[in-house]
Design a protein around this motif. Structure first.
Motif, PDB file in Angstrom:
ATOM      1  N   ALA A 192      -7.733   7.603  -0.847  1.00 22.17           N
ATOM      2  CA  ALA A 192      -7.819   7.658   0.616  1.00 22.17           C
ATOM      3  C   ALA A 192      -9.233   7.398   1.099  1.00 22.17           C
ATOM      4  O   ALA A 192      -9.452   6.716   2.109  1.00 22.17           O
ATOM      5  CB  ALA A 192      -7.320   9.016   1.099  1.00 22.17           C
ATOM      6  N   ASP A 240      -4.043   1.999   1.489  1.00 27.19           N
ATOM      7  CA  ASP A 240      -2.906   2.333   2.360  1.00 27.19           C
ATOM      8  C   ASP A 240      -2.144   3.533   1.801  1.00 27.19           C
ATOM      9  O   ASP A 240      -2.388   3.998   0.685  1.00 27.19           O
ATOM     10  CB  ASP A 240      -1.985   1.127   2.542  1.00 27.19           C
ATOM     11  N   GLU A 241      -1.181   4.004   2.603  1.00 30.86           N
ATOM     12  CA  GLU A 241      -0.458   5.242   2.275  1.00 30.86           C
ATOM     13  C   GLU A 241       0.308   5.106   0.966  1.00 30.86           C
ATOM     14  O   GLU A 241       0.348   6.044   0.152  1.00 30.86           O
ATOM     15  CB  GLU A 241       0.504   5.589   3.410  1.00 30.86           C
ATOM     16  N   ARG A 274      -0.183   7.445  -2.363  1.00 35.71           N
ATOM     17  CA  ARG A 274       0.902   8.185  -3.023  1.00 35.71           C
ATOM     18  C   ARG A 274       0.978   7.827  -4.508  1.00 35.71           C
ATOM     19  O   ARG A 274       1.204   8.689  -5.363  1.00 35.71           O
ATOM     20  CB  ARG A 274       2.239   7.898  -2.339  1.00 35.71           C
TER      21      ARG A 274
END
Length: 255
Positions: free
Chosen positions: A164, A169-170, A174
């Motif tokens: 992060a 990106d998300e 993850r």
């Protein structure tokens, strides 16, 4: 007549009909005598590379549970203060599995030791079965599940946080969290296995079994070697810690 209390229902785990019938018949037998403090193994002709019959495998399983369960409870109460020591010992008859035993927790936090049918059929004598049972019980007593979960959570936070911070990106964050959890979760896995081998040796010994003989189970398992971040230590290291622990017990240096 009902199944013994040590074989309760458990989600996804049940008794195969043939084995259940054998266990029901065996449950009516008189309780085994209290184990001797020092165990001397009797000659066992079926040990030399021969599989047990289904009835002998079932009889061995019942006999080992009868002797091990009170010792497991005692060791848990003594060593894991405040932990749930009300063990469930269950049989997993789901098809298509390789020999396996594992320890987990149910939804209420009760420790569960599960043996699948291929493993019950694979062991050659009661000492091997008792050693595996002691090993799995030791994982709970030593708190390995919460310790591993905590380590995995820390790894997920660290690697996910780094991703992060670098502006990924998300989905990538993850993925980094999953990788961090996996790597961290394996960081102490081999140590946990050796700890469980050592304490499992003590439990089996205190129940009157021969853990050195029981550890010969490893000689029939594929050797994982000493792989970096592997989940299990080399088989030779596991046999060695069992032998050293037994030597300490024989010398009166119990842990």
């Amino acid at each position: 007549m009902r199944l013994p209390d040590f074989l309760p229902s458990f989600p996804g785990l049940r008794l195969a009909p043939v084995l259940a019938a054998s266990l029901l018949a065996l449950a009516a037998c008189a309780p085994l005598p209290a184990p001797s403090p020092v165990y001397t193994p009797a000659p066992d002709p079926v040990y030399e590379g021969q599989a047990l019959s289904p009835s002998q495998a079932a009889q061995n399983f019942v006999a080992v549970v009868n002797r091990m369960e009170p010792v497991i409870l005692s060791e848990c109460l003594k060593r894991a203060r405040g932990a749930n020591c009300d063990y469930q010992i269950v049989v997993d008859d789901r098809p298509g599995q390789s020999p396996n035993a594992f320890q987990t927790l149910d939804e209420a936090g009760r420790p569960v030791i599960a043996f699948n049918l291929p493993l019950i059929a694979e062991v050659r004598n009661v000492d091997e079965l008792a050693f595996v049972m002691g090993h799995e019980a030791a994982h709970h007593i030593a708190g390995h599940i919460p310790r591993q979960q905590q380590t995995a959570s820390t790894g997920a936070i660290l690697l996910g946080g780094l991703a992060a911070a670098y502006g990924y990106d998300e989905a990538t964050v993850r993925s980094a969290q999953n990788i961090g959890a996996g790597l961290a979760g394996r960081a102490y896995a081999k140590n946990y296995e050796l700890e469980a081998d050592q304490l499992g040796t003590v439990i089996a010994w205190n129940a009157g079994f021969d853990p050195e003989r029981g550890a010969m189970f490893f000689t029939r398992l594929p050797d994982p070697g000493d792989r970096f971040m592997g989940s299990h230590p080399p088989n030779a290291a596991r046999v060695d810690i069992v032998r050293r622990t037994v030597a300490d017990l024989r010398a009166g240096r119990g842990m």
